[in-house]
Design an enzyme around this catalytic site. Structure first.
Site, PDB file in Angstrom:
ATOM      1  N   ALA A 210       0.848  -1.199   0.000  1.00 31.04           N
ATOM      2  CA  ALA A 210       0.000   0.000   0.000  1.00 31.04           C
ATOM      3  C   ALA A 210       0.880   1.243   0.000  1.00 31.04           C
ATOM      4  O   ALA A 210       2.105   1.133  -0.063  1.00 31.04           O
ATOM      5  CB  ALA A 210      -0.899  -0.026   1.219  1.00 31.04           C
ATOM      6  N   ASN A 211       0.294   2.402   0.069  1.00 26.19           N
ATOM      7  CA  ASN A 211       1.075   3.637   0.231  1.00 26.19           C
ATOM      8  C   ASN A 211       0.348   4.589   1.176  1.00 26.19           C
ATOM      9  O   ASN A 211      -0.744   4.282   1.649  1.00 26.19           O
ATOM     10  CB  ASN A 211       1.382   4.269  -1.135  1.00 26.19           C
ATOM     11  CG  ASN A 211       0.130   4.710  -1.852  1.00 26.19           C
ATOM     12  OD1 ASN A 211      -0.606   5.563  -1.368  1.00 26.19           O
ATOM     13  ND2 ASN A 211      -0.132   4.092  -3.007  1.00 26.19           N
ATOM     14  N   ARG A 212       0.968   5.725   1.448  1.00 30.04           N
ATOM     15  CA  ARG A 212       0.481   6.601   2.522  1.00 30.04           C
ATOM     16  C   ARG A 212      -0.644   7.552   2.093  1.00 30.04           C
ATOM     17  O   ARG A 212      -1.045   8.411   2.874  1.00 30.04           O
ATOM     18  CB  ARG A 212       1.629   7.453   3.052  1.00 30.04           C
ATOM     19  CG  ARG A 212       2.680   6.678   3.777  1.00 30.04           C
ATOM     20  CD  ARG A 212       3.693   7.647   4.374  1.00 30.04           C
ATOM     21  NE  ARG A 212       4.891   6.948   4.778  1.00 30.04           N
ATOM     22  CZ  ARG A 212       5.002   6.249   5.907  1.00 30.04           C
ATOM     23  NH1 ARG A 212       3.983   6.175   6.728  1.00 30.04           N
ATOM     24  NH2 ARG A 212       6.124   5.647   6.194  1.00 30.04           N
ATOM     25  N   SER A 213      -1.127   7.450   0.868  1.00 27.48           N
ATOM     26  CA  SER A 213      -2.159   8.391   0.429  1.00 27.48           C
ATOM     27  C   SER A 213      -3.425   8.243   1.283  1.00 27.48           C
ATOM     28  O   SER A 213      -3.902   7.134   1.507  1.00 27.48           O
ATOM     29  CB  SER A 213      -2.507   8.126  -1.037  1.00 27.48           C
ATOM     30  OG  SER A 213      -3.660   8.855  -1.379  1.00 27.48           O
TER      31      SER A 213
END
Ligand code: C5P
Length: 401
Positions: A210-213
């Site tokens: 995943a990513n931090r968005s």
């Protein structure tokens, strides 16, 4: 930067006697934050649910209730309504809706409602049986036919533990409705699709890359477009509160987002890719859950499709295509090259290494780049204010064609 359409507006907030009256305090706070002057009126019954002290403190002037012996004016029954730019009734009980339908002006709020030419937003809140009762249905239909804006109640937990339709709409939705009513409808008749959030690419049955968005900037763009009259589709990987008037398409992976965006781009006038799409995903997804006892797995990654580049190659005539670029260095040069390569009309670049900027924050600072135009820098502002500037730029692009 363009201000909220609520800035400098005189908004009467009518609070009637329902359990949801406490939420009116949050509505008032948000209106004041947007720069409005809030004139609070409480009915007699509202005093059974909230005190005047908090609302008086958070509005722009003290709460008024009295039709007689009112310290503000000798003729408060017309004075308040005549000076209003907008009247919001939140919560609106079945009784107050019936009185408004009949023009039964027995108290200050009902007098204000019929002594005004300002637009009116009614936000009903009551038990499901009451909300669905033919008398209420009929009264709401009559108010609608007169041009009164109704912010429909939501489904959820009601007083006394009941569940169902009738819960007051969220303060966000009520303020969004006010923005829609008072704002310029400069995107009326325009369809906009916005992607938001970070994609999640499965490794196995339970794990993802995943990513931090947070999706907050994309949601703000969708909310602003809807507030300005657009019909909005929001393709999202996150479940933030749905902005008023937006159609949600939930997705998780880059492949799902690609399918949803390609389908939407075939029919929408404006396409905004605000999502943080993974650039790589596991080439193989393990069927069950990978076992710890088998040791650290070797995960082979493969590139995901560049959704935006694909949309750029297939851009329809007249369509406006907007990308975002999160950068940590060479902001303008990197964003400029994406603008060109992906055939974009506008790119919103942010330096995510700067304080208060980008992922998860409620604020952002961006540079807007267009082909054949000088970059425009927007200093740190709320994501909604940034969204307003992005929508202004989209409208300017459409007008220039
Ligand atoms: O090339 P970069 O990932 O920095 O470009 C960012 C822009 O491209 C964003 O608008 C993002 O939504 C979009 N993008 C995409 N598909 C990818 C990667 C990024 O649509 N696989």
């Amino acid at each position: 930067m363009s201000a909220s359409p609520l800035a400098g507006k005189r908004i009467v907030l009518g609070v009637t006697g329902g359990i949801a009256a406490y939420k009116a305090i949050e509505v008032s706070r948000r209106l004041v934050d947007a720069g409005a002057h809030v004139v609070p009126i409480m009915t007699e019954a509202a005093h059974h649910f909230v005190g005047t002290t908090t609302l008086s403190a958070l509005a722009s002037e003290p709460v008024q209730t009295e039709l007689w012996h009112n310290a503000t004016s000798p003729i408060p029954h017309t004075f308040v309504g005549q000076g209003a730019d907008l009247i919001i009734v939140a919560p609106a009980t079945a009784k107050s809706i019936a009185a408004y339908r009949m023009g039964y002006s027995h108290d200050l709020l009902q007098n204000t409602l019929i002594a005004t030419r300002a637009p009116v937003i009614v936000c009903p809140a009551m038990h499901t049986e009451m909300w669905e009762h033919p008398s209420v249905v009929d009264n709401i239909a009559v108010l609608r036919s007169r041009g009164v804006h109704i912010v429909e109640p939501e489904s959820g937990r009601l007083a006394g533990g009941d569940e169902g339709a009738g819960r007051l709409a969220s303060p966000e939705s009520i303020v969004a409705a006010a923005e829609r009513v008072l704002g310029p409808a400069d995107l009326a008749g325009v369809s906009v699709v916005v992607s938001a959030g970070g994609t999640r690419e499965p490794i196995d049955a339970v794990r993802v890359i995943a990513n931090r968005s947070s999706g907050k900037q994309g949601y703000a763009v969708a909310a602003e477009a809807a507030a300005r009259g657009a019909s909005v589709t929001l393709v999202t990987t996150v479940s933030l509160p749905t902005p008023q008037g937006c159609r949600i398409v939930p997705v998780e992976t880059a492949a799902q987002m690609q399918a949803a965006m390609e389908q939407a781009a075939a029919t929408h006038d404006v396409v905004v890719m605000a999502a943080a799409v993974a650039d790589f995903r596991p080439a193989q997804v393990a069927e069950g859950k990978l076992k710890k006892r088998d040791g650290a797995p070797k995960i082979i990654l493969e590139p995901t499709p560049d959704i935006l580049a694909g949309l750029g190659s297939n851009k329809r005539v007249g369509q406006v295509l907007v990308g975002f670029a999160a950068e940590t260095d060479d902001l303008v040069a990197n964003a400029q090259s994406k603008l060109d390569k992906k055939h974009l009309d506008l790119i919103v670049a942010n330096d995510v290494s700067a304080p208060g900027v980008g992922f998860a924050h409620d604020t952002n600072a961006v540079t807007l780049l267009r082909p054949d135009a000088e970059p425009v820098e927007i200093d740190l502002a709320s994501k909604r204010d940034i969204a307003r500037v992005v929508i202004d730029a989209i409208i300017a692009l459409r007008d220039a064609r």
